[in-house]
Design an enzyme around this catalytic site. Structure first.
Site, PDB file in Angstrom:
ATOM      1  CG  ASP A   1      17.558 -67.943 -39.060  1.00 55.74           C
ATOM      2  OD1 ASP A   1      17.178 -66.863 -38.557  1.00 55.74           O
ATOM      3  OD2 ASP A   1      17.609 -69.011 -38.423  1.00 55.74           O
TER       4      ASP A   1
ATOM      5  CG  ASN B   1       9.146 -63.500 -39.133  1.00 53.87           C
ATOM      6  OD1 ASN B   1       9.600 -63.606 -40.270  1.00 53.87           O
ATOM      7  ND2 ASN B   1       9.704 -64.144 -38.107  1.00 53.87           N
TER       8      ASN B   1
HETATM    9  C1  FPP Z   1      15.667 -63.871 -40.115  1.00 52.75           C
HETATM   10  O1  FPP Z   1      16.723 -63.480 -39.259  1.00 52.75           O
HETATM   11  C2  FPP Z   1      15.330 -62.813 -41.093  1.00 52.75           C
HETATM   12  C3  FPP Z   1      14.097 -62.222 -41.223  1.00 52.75           C
HETATM   13  C4  FPP Z   1      12.952 -62.603 -40.393  1.00 52.75           C
HETATM   14  C5  FPP Z   1      13.851 -61.121 -42.183  1.00 52.75           C
HETATM   15  C6  FPP Z   1      14.597 -61.179 -43.467  1.00 52.75           C
HETATM   16  C7  FPP Z   1      14.549 -59.835 -44.088  1.00 52.75           C
HETATM   17  C8  FPP Z   1      15.528 -59.262 -44.819  1.00 52.75           C
HETATM   18  C9  FPP Z   1      16.781 -59.936 -45.205  1.00 52.75           C
HETATM   19  C10 FPP Z   1      15.402 -57.850 -45.283  1.00 52.75           C
HETATM   20  C11 FPP Z   1      14.266 -57.499 -46.192  1.00 52.75           C
HETATM   21  C12 FPP Z   1      14.073 -58.424 -47.324  1.00 52.75           C
HETATM   22  C13 FPP Z   1      13.896 -58.058 -48.610  1.00 52.75           C
HETATM   23  C14 FPP Z   1      13.469 -59.111 -49.555  1.00 52.75           C
HETATM   24  C15 FPP Z   1      14.139 -56.705 -49.135  1.00 52.75           C
HETATM   25  P1  FPP Z   1      16.407 -63.394 -37.716  1.00 52.75           P
HETATM   26  O2  FPP Z   1      15.929 -62.019 -37.407  1.00 52.75           O
HETATM   27  O3  FPP Z   1      15.465 -64.478 -37.320  1.00 52.75           O
HETATM   28  O4  FPP Z   1      17.829 -63.643 -37.076  1.00 52.75           O
HETATM   29  P2  FPP Z   1      18.158 -64.412 -35.696  1.00 52.75           P
HETATM   30  O5  FPP Z   1      17.681 -65.823 -35.874  1.00 52.75           O
HETATM   31  O6  FPP Z   1      19.639 -64.311 -35.606  1.00 52.75           O
HETATM   32  O7  FPP Z   1      17.455 -63.684 -34.600  1.00 52.75           O
END
Ligand code: FPP
Length: 273
Positions: free
Chosen positions: A47, A95
């Site tokens: 996250d 998501n």
């Molecule tokens: C949460 O941060 C992250 C995600 C929903 C996506 C995670 C994806 C990756 C790290 C890249 C692709 C993965 C692979 C396995 C190649 P957020 O967007 O919720 O952050 P925030 O809470 O700060 O808004």
């Protein structure tokens, strides 16, 4: 470079680090192995990508892209440490409700990462698997995943499990539905339904429960991740945003895990004998 909209953002700019392991890091890892038990299964709620990007005046996808570098570093370090299963919460059922350009960008990033990394996963004897509703993903994405899963299917060193379009409630619901069908068909009786039987119908049936769950970015939430499986998992929550979470902090998380006494509902005296 600052990106202010998704259209001008080019995912091909992915930079591969592929650094060689240093002797200092090897020493840290061997100390960690001597100090206590290495968790068999580590699961991560990655996250903070969006906030990491925002704090740099950039679009959210910039944070997801930087998050891929953390995925690579943590995967490598876990394999080197002898972790058997690493599960990453890469895309939750919820998501899908994000803005369409972010969802599309994440799909492209996943495909791009698989293209860049699958051979390296295979060379390192790492098996890729997924949990979740893959059928909801675009066909191109499904194909890329199927190819990577097929290529790495016999690998033994570590299992890298991507939770994609996954949620704990969805998993429990689909398991309960399968059991209800079996009851209806007369194959089992309602009283046969047990902890073990439910476990056997979850998408994680062949995967041990996580020993350690790490959540980055300081939120004290589980966010619908592995709800059944985490009954006795140890939790480690750090304020670090996922793109800044690298192996040294993983070692910190494991050190914290090694200091815990896992009692599984028993007393301290019972588990120490
Ligand atoms: C949460 O941060 C992250 C995600 C929903 C996506 C995670 C994806 C990756 C790290 C890249 C692709 C993965 C692979 C396995 C190649 P957020 O967007 O919720 O952050 P925030 O809470 O700060 O808004």
């Amino acid at each position: 470079m600052l990106y202010t909209n998704y259209a001008e953002y080019n995912l091909d700019t992915l930079t591969l680090t592929n650094k060689k392991q240093t002797s200092d890091d090897r020493l840290l890892q061997s100390r960690l192995g001597e100090e206590g038990r290495i968790p068999r299964h580590i699961a991560v709620i990655m996250d903070g990508n969006g906030r990491w990007a925002k704090s740099r005046g950039n679009i959210r996808l910039f944070g997801h892209k930087a998050g891929v570098d953390s995925v690579r570093d943590i995967t490598e370090a876990c394999a080197q440490l002898g972790v058997e299963y690493l599960t990453l919460y890469a895309f939750s059922t919820e998501n899908w409700g994000r803005p369409m350009d972010e969802v599309t960008g994440l799909m492209q990033l996943l495909v791009q990462s698989l293209r860049n990394e699958t051979r390296k996963l295979n060379d390192n004897d790492i098996r890729l698997l997924t949990i979740g509703q893959l059928e909801r993903f675009p066909e191109s994405c499904q194909r890329e995943l199927r190819e990577a899963i097929d290529l790495t299917r016999d690998n033994k060193r570590m299992n890298l499990c991507l939770a994609l379009s996954y949620s704990g409630r969805w998993d429990i619901t689909q398991a309960v539905r399968k059991l209800a069908v079996q009851v209806k068909q007369g194959k089992i009786n309602p009283e046969d339904i047990s902890d073990d039987l439910i476990t056997s119908e979850l998408v994680t049936a062949d995967i041990p429960d996580p020993d350690l769950i790490i959540r980055t970015s300081g939120e004290f939430r589980i966010s619908n991740f592995l709800l059944w499986q985490l009954a006795y998992s140890e939790l480690y929550i750090t304020n670090t945003y996922w793109p800044d979470f690298r192996r040294n902090e993983l070692y910190e998380a494991i050190r914290s895990y090694q200091k815990r006494e896992r009692r599984f509902g028993k007393t301290s005296e019972q588990v120490s004998t």
